[in-house]
Scaffold this motif. Structure first.
Motif, PDB file in Angstrom:
ATOM      1  N   UNK A  76      -0.064   9.189 -12.758  1.00  0.00           N
ATOM      2  CA  UNK A  76       0.969   9.940 -12.043  1.00  0.00           C
ATOM      3  C   UNK A  76       1.017  11.364 -12.545  1.00  0.00           C
ATOM      4  N   UNK A  77       1.257  12.363 -11.701  1.00  0.00           N
ATOM      5  CA  UNK A  77       1.041  12.204 -10.257  1.00  0.00           C
ATOM      6  C   UNK A  77      -0.459  12.156  -9.982  1.00  0.00           C
ATOM      7  N   UNK A  78      -0.863  11.280  -9.075  1.00  0.00           N
ATOM      8  CA  UNK A  78      -2.298  11.101  -8.811  1.00  0.00           C
ATOM      9  C   UNK A  78      -2.852  12.347  -8.143  1.00  0.00           C
ATOM     10  N   UNK A  79      -3.878  12.911  -8.766  1.00  0.00           N
ATOM     11  CA  UNK A  79      -4.564  14.045  -8.119  1.00  0.00           C
ATOM     12  C   UNK A  79      -5.597  13.427  -7.180  1.00  0.00           C
ATOM     13  N   UNK A 126       7.530   8.644  -7.323  1.00  0.00           N
ATOM     14  CA  UNK A 126       8.831   8.377  -6.662  1.00  0.00           C
ATOM     15  C   UNK A 126       9.318   6.977  -7.047  1.00  0.00           C
ATOM     16  N   UNK A 127       9.765   6.869  -8.280  1.00  0.00           N
ATOM     17  CA  UNK A 127      10.042   5.550  -8.853  1.00  0.00           C
ATOM     18  C   UNK A 127      11.246   4.861  -8.232  1.00  0.00           C
ATOM     19  N   UNK A 128      12.187   5.668  -7.736  1.00  0.00           N
ATOM     20  CA  UNK A 128      13.346   5.065  -7.083  1.00  0.00           C
ATOM     21  C   UNK A 128      12.943   4.301  -5.830  1.00  0.00           C
ATOM     22  N   UNK A 129      12.070   4.931  -5.036  1.00  0.00           N
ATOM     23  CA  UNK A 129      11.570   4.276  -3.815  1.00  0.00           C
ATOM     24  C   UNK A 129      10.748   3.039  -4.165  1.00  0.00           C
ATOM     25  N   UNK A 130       9.997   3.140  -5.257  1.00  0.00           N
ATOM     26  CA  UNK A 130       9.181   2.006  -5.715  1.00  0.00           C
ATOM     27  C   UNK A 130      10.096   0.824  -6.044  1.00  0.00           C
ATOM     28  N   UNK A 131      11.157   1.095  -6.804  1.00  0.00           N
ATOM     29  CA  UNK A 131      12.146   0.057  -7.154  1.00  0.00           C
ATOM     30  C   UNK A 131      12.682  -0.609  -5.890  1.00  0.00           C
ATOM     31  N   UNK A 132      13.042   0.227  -4.928  1.00  0.00           N
ATOM     32  CA  UNK A 132      13.613  -0.269  -3.669  1.00  0.00           C
ATOM     33  C   UNK A 132      12.634  -1.207  -2.963  1.00  0.00           C
ATOM     34  N   UNK A 133      11.372  -0.793  -2.883  1.00  0.00           N
ATOM     35  CA  UNK A 133      10.356  -1.617  -2.213  1.00  0.00           C
ATOM     36  C   UNK A 133      10.087  -2.917  -2.957  1.00  0.00           C
ATOM     37  N   UNK A 134      10.048  -2.839  -4.282  1.00  0.00           N
ATOM     38  CA  UNK A 134       9.827  -4.048  -5.075  1.00  0.00           C
ATOM     39  C   UNK A 134      10.965  -5.044  -4.865  1.00  0.00           C
ATOM     40  N   UNK A 144       0.833  -1.211   0.000  1.00  0.00           N
ATOM     41  CA  UNK A 144       0.000   0.000   0.000  1.00  0.00           C
ATOM     42  C   UNK A 144       0.866   1.260   0.000  1.00  0.00           C
ATOM     43  N   UNK A 145       1.978   1.247   0.771  1.00  0.00           N
ATOM     44  CA  UNK A 145       2.839   2.437   0.765  1.00  0.00           C
ATOM     45  C   UNK A 145       3.557   2.578  -0.579  1.00  0.00           C
ATOM     46  N   UNK A 146       3.874   1.443  -1.215  1.00  0.00           N
ATOM     47  CA  UNK A 146       4.513   1.480  -2.540  1.00  0.00           C
ATOM     48  C   UNK A 146       3.550   2.065  -3.571  1.00  0.00           C
ATOM     49  N   UNK A 147       2.273   1.770  -3.418  1.00  0.00           N
ATOM     50  CA  UNK A 147       1.249   2.318  -4.323  1.00  0.00           C
ATOM     51  C   UNK A 147       1.245   3.844  -4.226  1.00  0.00           C
ATOM     52  N   UNK A 148       1.317   4.356  -2.986  1.00  0.00           N
ATOM     53  CA  UNK A 148       1.351   5.820  -2.780  1.00  0.00           C
ATOM     54  C   UNK A 148       2.596   6.424  -3.440  1.00  0.00           C
ATOM     55  N   UNK A 149       3.738   5.766  -3.246  1.00  0.00           N
ATOM     56  CA  UNK A 149       4.998   6.262  -3.824  1.00  0.00           C
ATOM     57  C   UNK A 149       4.922   6.275  -5.351  1.00  0.00           C
ATOM     58  N   UNK A 199       1.707  -1.191 -10.827  1.00  0.00           N
ATOM     59  CA  UNK A 199       2.203   0.052 -10.218  1.00  0.00           C
ATOM     60  C   UNK A 199       2.489   1.105 -11.289  1.00  0.00           C
ATOM     61  N   UNK A 200       2.985   0.646 -12.425  1.00  0.00           N
ATOM     62  CA  UNK A 200       3.305   1.587 -13.515  1.00  0.00           C
ATOM     63  C   UNK A 200       2.049   2.168 -14.164  1.00  0.00           C
TER      64      UNK A 200
END
Length: 253
Positions: free
Chosen positions: A112-115, A62-70, A52-57, A107-108
């Motif tokens: 983005x960015x989600x309003x 914030x694709x770098x953080x997404x990569x990290x979480x994945x 869920x936090x990765x979805x927000x990122x 996720x992709x």
């Protein structure tokens, strides 16, 4: 008709947190194998929150953080797979990779960015990956220890309406699905490993039964299969007299 007397065994997130915990689950299932168990699993502890936090990122770009979480999600699941027999590993790894690839593209696809808020439909489809991945691990662990098992995606079983995030179950359809897909496995002595928490609507879209929904999934399976009993396994010492977050003097019974 012709129902086998079965038991439902549901295991929570901390019960499947790593290979040690999962092997304990296998031992518990083995002890009750002659009672035709159906196993329902939660996601690995912490994975649903991470999803869920990765979805927000992802929605914030914030694709770098997404990569990290994945990477973290992959690592945690692959660590478990390493404990399997080679033949089982070769069977399970491609399935895990396929799930992760699908998660990545989900996720992709997020706007983005989600309003404003992310649509619950998309949240459901991403949150569901925790159980989808965990069920492969549990089925693999059982197979690895010579217990016949088959992973069953409960989106093929639990028919719901389209209230994403908190779906209502259509029991008539769900009963038929269980009879058609689960009974034949039980009759052949195979342990079905079912994904908790998730179902699908009439258009085949992934829905969830609300947080903590895996216990409900176990109850749904129990009703649909007229099970002898439903066991909810928790990795805790016992019930508490009250909520320890509210009552400081709460104690374990």
């Amino acid at each position: 008709e012709g129902f086998f007397m079965s038991i439902i065994m549901k295991f929570g997130g901390t019960s499947v947190v790593n290979i040690k915990a999962i092997n304990q689950v296998v031992a518990i299932v083995r002890r009750q194998y002659n009672r035709n168990p159906i196993v329902v699993t939660s996601a690995l502890a912490g994975i649903t929150d991470l999803l869920l936090s990765t979805t927000q990122l992802a929605a914030q770009g914030k694709l770098r953080n997404v990569e990290h979480n994945l990477h973290e999600i992959k690592k945690r699941h692959m660590e478990v797979v390493r404990g399997f027999l080679l033949s089982v590993r070769e069977e399970i790894i491609p399935e895990i990779v396929k799930e992760l690839r699908e998660l990545n593209s989900a996720l992709r696809r997020l706007p983005r960015p989600a309003r404003g808020a992310i649509p619950t439909q998309q949240l459901d489809s991403i949150a569901a990956f925790g159980e989808r991945l965990a069920s492969w691990l549990l089925a693999g662990a059982l197979l690895s220890q010579k217990i016949p098992a088959q992973r069953v995606d409960s989106r093929l079983l639990v028919a719901t309406d389209s209230t994403f995030g908190n779906a209502e179950v259509n029991f008539k359809k769900t009963r038929q699905n269980f009879a058609r897909k689960i009974l034949p496995l039980i009759k052949r002595g195979i342990v079905p490993v079912i994904t908790g928490f998730i179902g699908s609507d009439s258009k085949g879209r992934t829905t969830t039964l609300g947080r903590g929904g895996s216990d409900y999934s176990a109850a749904i399976a129990g009703v649909c299969l007229r099970a002898r009993e439903i066991q909810i396994w928790k990795d805790v010492k016992g019930f508490m007299t009250a909520d320890p977050r509210v009552v400081l003097r709460a104690r374990v019974i």
